[in-house]
Scaffold this motif. Structure first.
Motif, PDB file in Angstrom:
ATOM      1  N   PHE A 232      -3.853  15.443 -21.601  1.00 58.45           N
ATOM      2  CA  PHE A 232      -2.417  15.579 -21.771  1.00 58.45           C
ATOM      3  C   PHE A 232      -1.693  14.603 -20.848  1.00 58.45           C
ATOM      4  N   SER A 233      -0.510  14.162 -21.252  1.00 61.51           N
ATOM      5  CA  SER A 233       0.389  13.474 -20.335  1.00 61.51           C
ATOM      6  C   SER A 233       1.813  13.909 -20.651  1.00 61.51           C
TER       7      SER A 233
ATOM      8  N   TYR B 110      -0.496  26.847 -18.824  1.00 62.51           N
ATOM      9  CA  TYR B 110      -0.753  26.778 -20.269  1.00 62.51           C
ATOM     10  C   TYR B 110      -2.241  26.529 -20.525  1.00 62.51           C
ATOM     11  N   CYS B 111      -2.832  25.649 -19.727  1.00 60.26           N
ATOM     12  CA  CYS B 111      -4.247  25.315 -19.894  1.00 60.26           C
ATOM     13  C   CYS B 111      -5.133  26.528 -19.609  1.00 60.26           C
TER      14      CYS B 111
ATOM     15  N   LEU C 156      -8.761  26.293 -20.982  1.00 58.64           N
ATOM     16  CA  LEU C 156      -9.109  24.921 -20.633  1.00 58.64           C
ATOM     17  C   LEU C 156      -9.176  24.814 -19.113  1.00 58.64           C
ATOM     18  N   VAL C 157     -10.181  24.098 -18.622  1.00 62.07           N
ATOM     19  CA  VAL C 157     -10.360  23.914 -17.187  1.00 62.07           C
ATOM     20  C   VAL C 157      -9.817  22.535 -16.802  1.00 62.07           C
ATOM     21  N   VAL C 158      -8.883  22.494 -15.862  1.00 63.00           N
ATOM     22  CA  VAL C 158      -8.329  21.221 -15.398  1.00 63.00           C
ATOM     23  C   VAL C 158      -9.358  20.536 -14.494  1.00 63.00           C
TER      24      VAL C 158
ATOM     25  N   LEU D  93      -0.771  12.869 -15.799  1.00 61.73           N
ATOM     26  CA  LEU D  93      -1.786  13.104 -16.826  1.00 61.73           C
ATOM     27  C   LEU D  93      -2.738  14.190 -16.356  1.00 61.73           C
ATOM     28  N   PHE D  94      -3.219  15.003 -17.288  1.00 60.97           N
ATOM     29  CA  PHE D  94      -4.221  16.027 -17.040  1.00 60.97           C
ATOM     30  C   PHE D  94      -5.471  15.719 -17.851  1.00 60.97           C
ATOM     31  N   ALA D  95      -6.632  15.851 -17.225  1.00 60.43           N
ATOM     32  CA  ALA D  95      -7.914  15.832 -17.936  1.00 60.43           C
ATOM     33  C   ALA D  95      -8.479  17.246 -17.877  1.00 60.43           C
ATOM     34  N   THR D  96      -8.710  17.848 -19.031  1.00 59.26           N
ATOM     35  CA  THR D  96      -9.207  19.217 -19.082  1.00 59.26           C
ATOM     36  C   THR D  96     -10.441  19.311 -19.975  1.00 59.26           C
ATOM     37  N   ARG D  97     -11.206  20.357 -19.790  1.00 57.27           N
ATOM     38  CA  ARG D  97     -12.394  20.582 -20.635  1.00 57.27           C
ATOM     39  C   ARG D  97     -12.429  22.032 -21.107  1.00 57.27           C
TER      40      ARG D  97
END
Length: 236
Positions: free
Chosen positions: A152-153, A195-196, A201-203, A229-233
């Motif tokens: 996300f960004s 929200y994640c 979702l794990v940040v 920006l977020f990187a999540t899995r």
């Protein structure tokens, strides 16, 4: 389009009006062209894109989707702005990008149609333009496979972001059309993180986006106080 679609008609109209200028690197979309290599390499550095099935949510005219495809991914770009999608499809034809497909469908509808269908999902510069960003995050989580990545960004909601992303960018330096962003729709990193978590979702990482107006250069850093920006899995 049903009344329940998570989209603001005024936002769709705003970007549709500019659709014909999407691929002009000196147009209103110049910032997107400038930051695209940064976000692309950040994504590819965390998860090798070649051979992956990738979804780009809110793809607009296809700037990110096209570059994801050129990294060797099989890409689907979705948006609800018809004119922008037509521009994206035309650009793919003109440049011979055969491994990208564009669809006019909401992310929530696609999540119901193709759950866990993608290895990677990107949703960049889009959350601050929809009525219910949490719904988009939830749908993105549903669309990615267990163990897959969701990126996300968006823009922070604070005084600094207001001054730089709205006052400076839209009214002083005219980098963006006036009215591109609304302060009340901006999202704090803590809100996006919530929200994640709610979407399971794990940040895994965050980055900030900085800009020097003198050199007109962008770079990624650790400062998430404006653009971030977020990187999540999704857990496997």
């Amino acid at each position: 389009m049903s009344e329940t679609v998570n989209a603001d008609p005024a936002e769709l109209a705003k970007f549709s009006e500019l659709a014909h200028r999407w691929w002009d690197p000196d147009s209103e979309f110049k910032p997107l062209h400038q930051i695209n290599p940064l976000r692309l390499e950040w994504i590819n550095g965390l998860c090798e894109l070649r051979g992956k099935r990738v979804l780009d949510v809110g793809c607009g005219g296809g700037i990110l989707a096209d570059s994801l495809a050129r990294k060797g991914a099989q890409v689907t770009g979705i948006d609800l702005a018809s004119k922008a999608l037509r521009v994206a499809k035309l650009h793919a034809l003109e440049t011979g990008t055969t491994n990208v497909d564009y669809r006019e469908i909401s992310v929530e509808a696609l999540a119901a149609e193709d759950p866990a269908g993608f290895d990677v999902v990107t949703c960049m510069e889009m959350l601050e333009h929809v009525p219910d960003p949490a719904s988009v995050v939830k749908a993105c989580s549903s669309l990615v496979k267990p163990g897959g990545w969701v990126f996300f960004s968006t823009i922070h909601r604070n005084a600094k972001a207001f001054m730089l992303a709205i006052v400076a960018a839209e009214y002083v330096m005219n980098m963006l059309p006036r009215g591109t962003h609304e302060y009340d729709k901006m999202i704090r990193p803590s809100e996006l993180a919530a929200y994640c978590r709610a979407a399971e979702l794990v940040v895994c990482g965050t980055r900030g986006l900085a800009y020097n107006p003198v050199t007109e250069r962008y770079w990624l850093n650790a400062d998430t106080s404006v653009n971030y920006l977020f990187a999540t899995r999704r857990p496997a």
